[in-house]
Design an enzyme around this catalytic site. Structure first.
Site, PDB file in Angstrom:
ATOM      1  N   SER A  10       0.837  -1.205   0.000  1.00  0.00           N
ATOM      2  CA  SER A  10       0.000   0.000   0.000  1.00  0.00           C
ATOM      3  C   SER A  10       0.868   1.249   0.000  1.00  0.00           C
ATOM      4  O   SER A  10       2.079   1.196   0.215  1.00  0.00           O
ATOM      5  CB  SER A  10      -0.886   0.010   1.239  1.00  0.00           C
ATOM      6  OG  SER A  10      -0.092   0.339   2.364  1.00  0.00           O
ATOM      7  N   LYS A  11       0.192   2.351  -0.236  1.00  0.00           N
ATOM      8  CA  LYS A  11       0.860   3.644  -0.251  1.00  0.00           C
ATOM      9  C   LYS A  11       1.544   3.891   1.098  1.00  0.00           C
ATOM     10  O   LYS A  11       2.643   4.426   1.167  1.00  0.00           O
ATOM     11  CB  LYS A  11      -0.203   4.710  -0.516  1.00  0.00           C
ATOM     12  CG  LYS A  11       0.293   6.107  -0.555  1.00  0.00           C
ATOM     13  CD  LYS A  11      -0.796   6.968  -1.146  1.00  0.00           C
ATOM     14  CE  LYS A  11      -0.617   8.426  -0.828  1.00  0.00           C
ATOM     15  NZ  LYS A  11      -0.548   8.779   0.567  1.00  0.00           N
TER      16      LYS A  11
END
Ligand code: GLU
Length: 514
Positions: free
Chosen positions: A263-264
């Site tokens: 994920s970011k």
């Protein structure tokens, strides 16, 4: 039309910047198609107006331009199956939704969002989950429960409705996935998905199937997160009596530690980009880093992504795009997720950096030198320096750390090195060494080396002592390539100046306070 033609598509929804997992999906589509002389389409799936994000479509286009994935048809290229943006195909989908109603595979549902919310809540209070399915639909307001008159009257009054798929109550269906093989699902666990919304727009499911059919897509290669939609999609093809494409669901890209989707937040936490290009959120202004801006070469980025989930079956790791096309096969895409490895990403960039020509790297490095107000940015000089240090760099930016002393005299001297290497005798030895250097006319690396080595021998000095002290004065630290190469490059005057300056700065050992 050639019905055996390989046609694939990448079909992003422009809801934000494209995650590197999405770039990898597009890449595998591209490699798969090109290997077999097929075509790849870029279709923008923007039917969900609520999730529209300004600039996201352009970002996707820019990202593919940067990394060298070229589409044969799409929003930019156009093509015989266009338009390729679903919002421009609005008029196409309704007919297909009605076709399904007419053939008994779909139905009108008039339940309002509020009504469904209430049912959901009351189910929750009894610790049950509400699913709009074959059992529940019997209790709800839809064309399967209403009389013909009631239905007609609601339609005449323009009562808002959605069109839902009539999921079979309890039947086993067999699905085939090129990566996972055969998958058996019982429809009893699936719900009656909305195909067409009350705002006159299709949902993802309907638009996606209709477009894949109309665009003659032969293979759907997409992320594993779409696997749960596969049963519905297969049933939709059957309901339309269309030949379904082949499907391949790619495993996820995982966090460096292993579990969970990359994920970011992992990127922010561990300091690597999860997006190909930098992205500025149009609402919050928040900036997310990108591979391009972080100094990655597009070919290194592509090479790294290709090997995250696919392997060539041997030890080879470095592939350009043509070699990837040649080597790629779906059989070698793994079933399990691939851990993203930021060190390996840097390693790939290093491998590409060292194979670039010194002239090319110099062209990229000169603007950095200019930003540092360096006076000598002669391209031949810069290219020679780069040839001497590039083995140590992963990124163009790193070259400065490994080469600044070719361009500017040290401003300070590494205190640890001074403490260790600036001895009682160093001041006098360096003073002597300067006199020797002054007498050298042929100021080339090998000549300086020969003369200084003879001088060291004749005066019975310690080579290590002399060379370390000399390096401190020239570089400011005990690092860098072969010292005689450095002094030959900076030239006699600069070398003598640095010795003078260093002697003043470091002085005699007993006078410095460390
Ligand atoms: N629009 C979907 C997405 O955003 C496409 C999924 C698919 O490839 O079917 O990923």
């Amino acid at each position: 039309m050639d019905h055996n033609k390989i046609r694939v598509r990448f079909a992003p929804s422009p809801t934000g910047p494209l995650h590197i997992g999405g770039v990898r999906t597009a890449l595998y589509n591209y490699l798969f198609a090109k290997k077999q002389g097929g075509e790849i389409i870029l279709r923008i799936e923007d039917t969900d107006q609520n999730r529209f994000v300004e600039g996201a479509e352009q970002y996707i286009i820019d990202a593919f331009n940067w990394c060298g994935i070229k589409f044969d048809e799409g929003v930019v290229e156009g093509g015989p199956f266009g338009p390729y943006r679903q919002s421009e195909r609005k008029g196409i989908y309704q007919k297909y939704a009605f076709d399904l109603i007419n053939s008994g595979h779909a139905y009108y549902a008039f339940d309002t969002g509020k009504e469904l919310d209430e049912i959901r809540k009351s189910y929750e209070s009894e610790k049950k989950t509400f699913i709009y399915n074959a059992i529940e639909r019997k209790k709800l307001r839809n064309s399967l429960t209403l009389s013909q008159e009631e239905l007609q009257s609601l339609l005449n009054k323009d009562t808002p409705f959605v069109i839902r798929f009539k999921m079979p109550a309890n039947s086993d269906i067999i699905l085939n996935d090129l990566i996972r093989g055969e998958i058996k699902v019982n429809t009893g666990v699936l719900d009656d998905k909305i195909l067409f919304k009350s705002d006159g727009m299709p949902t993802y499911h309907l638009a996606n199937i209709v477009d894949d059919h109309l665009m003659e897509v032969s293979h759907v290669i997409r992320g594993e997160e779409w696997l749960p939609s596969l049963p519905l999609h297969k049933l939709l093809y059957d309901a339309f009596d269309w030949k379904a494409p082949e499907f391949a669901h790619l495993p996820l890209l995982l966090k460096p530690e292993g579990n969970g989707k990359l994920s970011k937040r992992d990127g922010d936490r561990l300091g690597f980009p999860v997006f190909p290009l930098q992205w500025k959120d149009p609402k919050s202004g928040e900036i997310s880093s990108g591979y391009r801006e972080d100094g990655y070469f597009p070919d290194a980025f592509i090479n790294m992504l290709a090997l995250l989930g696919w392997n060539p079956g041997d030890e080879k790791e470095l592939f350009n795009m043509d070699e990837l096309v040649e080597a790629f096969s779906m059989e070698r895409v793994g079933k399990s997720g691939s851990k993203f490895d930021p060190d390996k990403a840097r390693w790939f960039n290093h491998q590409y950096l060292i194979t670039k020509t010194d002239d090319y790297l110099a062209m990229l490095f000169i603007p950095i030198l200019k930003s540092k107000k360096v006076s000598n940015t002669d391209s031949t000089f810069v290219a020679t320096v780069i040839g001497m240090v590039k083995e140590r760099a992963n990124f163009i930016e790193d070259i400065w750390d490994h080469s600044s002393f070719f361009f500017v005299a040290p401003e300070s001297y590494d205190p640890k090195a001074v403490k260790k290497r600036w001895k009682d005798t160093s001041y006098d030895e360096m003073h002597q060494l300067k006199l020797v250097l002054e007498g050298i006319n042929d100021f080339t690396s090998s000549n300086i080396e020969t003369i200084l080595k003879t001088w060291i021998e004749e005066n019975e000095l310690g080579t290590g002592l002399v060379m370390n002290a000399f390096r401190l004065l020239i570089v400011g630290a005990l690092k860098g390539p072969h010292l005689f190469d450095i002094v030959a490059m900076i030239g006699k005057d600069e070398t003598l100046n640095r010795i003078d300056k260093g002697l003043i700065n470091l002085g005699r050992k007993e006078t410095i306070n460390i």
